[in-house]
Design an enzyme around this catalytic site. Structure first.
Site, mmCIF file in Angstrom:
data_model
loop_
_atom_site.group_PDB
_atom_site.id
_atom_site.type_symbol
_atom_site.label_atom_id
_atom_site.label_comp_id
_atom_site.label_asym_id
_atom_site.label_seq_id
_atom_site.Cartn_x
_atom_site.Cartn_y
_atom_site.Cartn_z
ATOM 1 N N LEU A 217 -36.311 -18.980 106.018
ATOM 2 C CA LEU A 217 -35.464 -18.092 106.828
ATOM 3 C C LEU A 217 -35.766 -16.630 106.494
ATOM 4 C CD1 LEU A 217 -32.187 -20.182 106.552
ATOM 5 C CD2 LEU A 217 -33.306 -19.567 108.703
ATOM 6 N N SER B 261 -27.024 -34.383 94.693
ATOM 7 C CA SER B 261 -27.260 -35.338 95.779
ATOM 8 C C SER B 261 -26.177 -35.290 96.858
ATOM 9 C CB SER B 261 -27.371 -36.752 95.219
ATOM 10 O OG SER B 261 -26.175 -37.019 94.504
ATOM 11 N N GLU C 260 -34.036 -24.256 110.621
ATOM 12 C CA GLU C 260 -32.875 -24.715 109.837
ATOM 13 C C GLU C 260 -33.084 -24.580 108.329
ATOM 14 O OE1 GLU C 260 -30.476 -28.048 110.565
ATOM 15 O OE2 GLU C 260 -30.530 -27.891 112.742
ATOM 16 N N CYS D 67 -42.904 -24.607 146.044
ATOM 17 C CA CYS D 67 -41.615 -24.535 146.746
ATOM 18 C C CYS D 67 -41.639 -23.457 147.826
ATOM 19 C CB CYS D 67 -40.490 -24.239 145.766
ATOM 20 S SG CYS D 67 -40.206 -25.591 144.631
ATOM 21 N N ASP E 113 -33.627 -32.311 100.481
ATOM 22 C CA ASP E 113 -32.451 -32.758 101.250
ATOM 23 C C ASP E 113 -32.682 -34.049 102.037
ATOM 24 O OD1 ASP E 113 -31.422 -30.451 100.316
ATOM 25 O OD2 ASP E 113 -31.270 -29.423 102.254
ATOM 26 N N HIS F 259 -38.545 -29.884 141.942
ATOM 27 C CA HIS F 259 -37.896 -28.603 141.684
ATOM 28 C C HIS F 259 -36.550 -28.529 142.417
ATOM 29 C CE1 HIS F 259 -41.763 -26.354 140.280
ATOM 30 N NE2 HIS F 259 -41.412 -27.348 139.482
ATOM 31 N N GLU G 33 -35.339 -26.563 144.677
ATOM 32 C CA GLU G 33 -35.365 -26.382 146.135
ATOM 33 C C GLU G 33 -35.584 -27.729 146.831
ATOM 34 O OE1 GLU G 33 -36.987 -24.793 143.783
ATOM 35 O OE2 GLU G 33 -37.561 -22.754 144.319
#
Ligand code: AOF
Ligand code: ZN
Length: 341
Positions: free
Chosen positions: A290, A171, A284, A87, A205, A51, A53
């Site tokens: 979406l 394409s 994406e 920590c 795609d 970590h 610290e």
């Protein structure tokens, strides 16, 4: 306290250096100050590694009187045994003058227990310096720990008049954003733990969904295909790890895993991802996926790349209907940032 803010800004700068390698852990930086001077710094570099610290103390010379030092850290020091020891115990053993903390750790294993330990050991603790900035930096970590859902970023490119794809597949992939912005898009991929698309996007795609125009490791790929109507010979399945959420079967096959959900829904998919310690998802596409995230209000941020091209027809991009909170011109595109209303 102006000085506290100054050193906390340095903690945040250091923390950001870990942005490509610490997830699902938070980005954390730590600064040790003696007599108004930074005498040691450190940050959490890698998931599973020491970590912030611990790395800061490792830099500290034995000649510095620790009981006169102030320790700055943007996240509450941990109190639990995870991959590394607590920590807060380390800090208590060093007995500094003061510990200045940006924000509480939302991880229920810590959640105030780190601060409590420090205070019970008689250490002077200041809480909340630049709290908003600290929270913004670790927004994905906070979202996952407070809601048990990952942070969802929607991303798409659209023409000036709002089209995101050709009506009929061609394409050429009908690239919309300026290729000079590919590094920007790949940077986004590199700062998310996973990247999600629908089956239609994979079949049409043949995207790779990896990080190749920027630094950072490629995110885990998530494909939604309720009926498994998916061409498994596509490029996506050749490299890296892919999870395919569906309604039919669970099976681990080489680089991809089929995950059957009894109740196939975006919410259940997100819950399952968070349970796998996947704290962030970059969505994406395509348009239907979406739209589903937007209509079900399951998103945290949207990044839209608007090009200067104008098409006469095509598939319309989703409409967020709320003002962007930021707009940046990048090459020939405008990048718009949206938050849910
Ligand atoms: C800190 N300093 O630099 C970080 C903290 O599995 P571990 O041991 O790495 O613990 C991970 C958890 O520790 C993480 O979920 C978060 O609560 C805290 N992260 N804490 O004091 C640090 N990275
Ligand atoms: Zn720790």
């Amino acid at each position: 306290m102006e000085n506290d803010e100054f050193y906390m800004i340095r903690c945040l700068e250091l923390a950001k250096l870990g942005k490509l390698e610490v997830a699902p852990n938070p980005m954390v930086g730590c600064v040790i100050v003696y007599n108004g001077e930074i005498v040691a710094e450190g940050y959490h570099k890698k998931f599973g590694g020491p970590h912030a610290e611990v790395n800061a103390f490792a830099q500290l010379s034995d000649l510095v009187p620790l009981h006169l030092c102030d320790i700055y850290v943007n996240l509450e020091p941990c109190s639990h045994y995870g991959k590394t020891p607590p920590c807060s115990d380390l800090i208590i053993a060093k007995k500094p003058k003061r510990v200045i903390i940006g924000m509480l750790d939302p991880n229920h294993k810590v959640a105030g227990k780190g601060i409590k330990k420090l205070m019970e050991a008689g250490i002077n603790v200041s809480m909340g310096t630049l709290e908003l900035e600290c929270k913004l930096l670790n927004k994905k970590f906070i979202k996952a720990h407070t809601t048990l859902l990952p942070y969802v970023t929607l991303k798409w490119a659209e023409t000036k008049n709002g089209f995101m794809a050709r009506a009929k597949y061609d394409s050429s992939h009908a690239k919309i954003s300026d290729p000079k912005n590919d590094p920007f898009v790949h940077q986004l991929r590199g700062t998310h733990q996973s990247i999600l698309v629908g089956a239609a996007t994979v079949n049409k795609d043949n995207p790779r969904l990896d990080v190749r125009h920027a630094k950072g490791s490629s995110p885990i790929k998530i494909v939604l295909s309720a009926t498994l109507s998916l061409d498994l010979s596509k490029d996506l399945f050749k490299e890296g790890k892919t999870l395919v959420y569906n309604q039919l079967k669970s099976e681990i096959i080489d680089k991809y895993e089929l995950i059957k959900l009894e109740h196939f829904s975006l919410l259940n998919i997100l819950k399952d991802l968070a349970a796998r310690d996947i704290h962030s998802v970059l969505v994406e596409g395509g348009p239907l996926v979406l739209d589903s995230f937007i209509s079900q209000k399951l998103w945290d941020e949207a990044i839209i790349i608007k090009s200067s091209a104008e098409w006469t027809d095509g598939i319309k991009a989703p409409w967020l209907g709320i003002p962007s909170y930021e707009e940046i011109i990048r090459n020939n595109d405008t990048i718009k940032y949206f938050k849910p209303a």
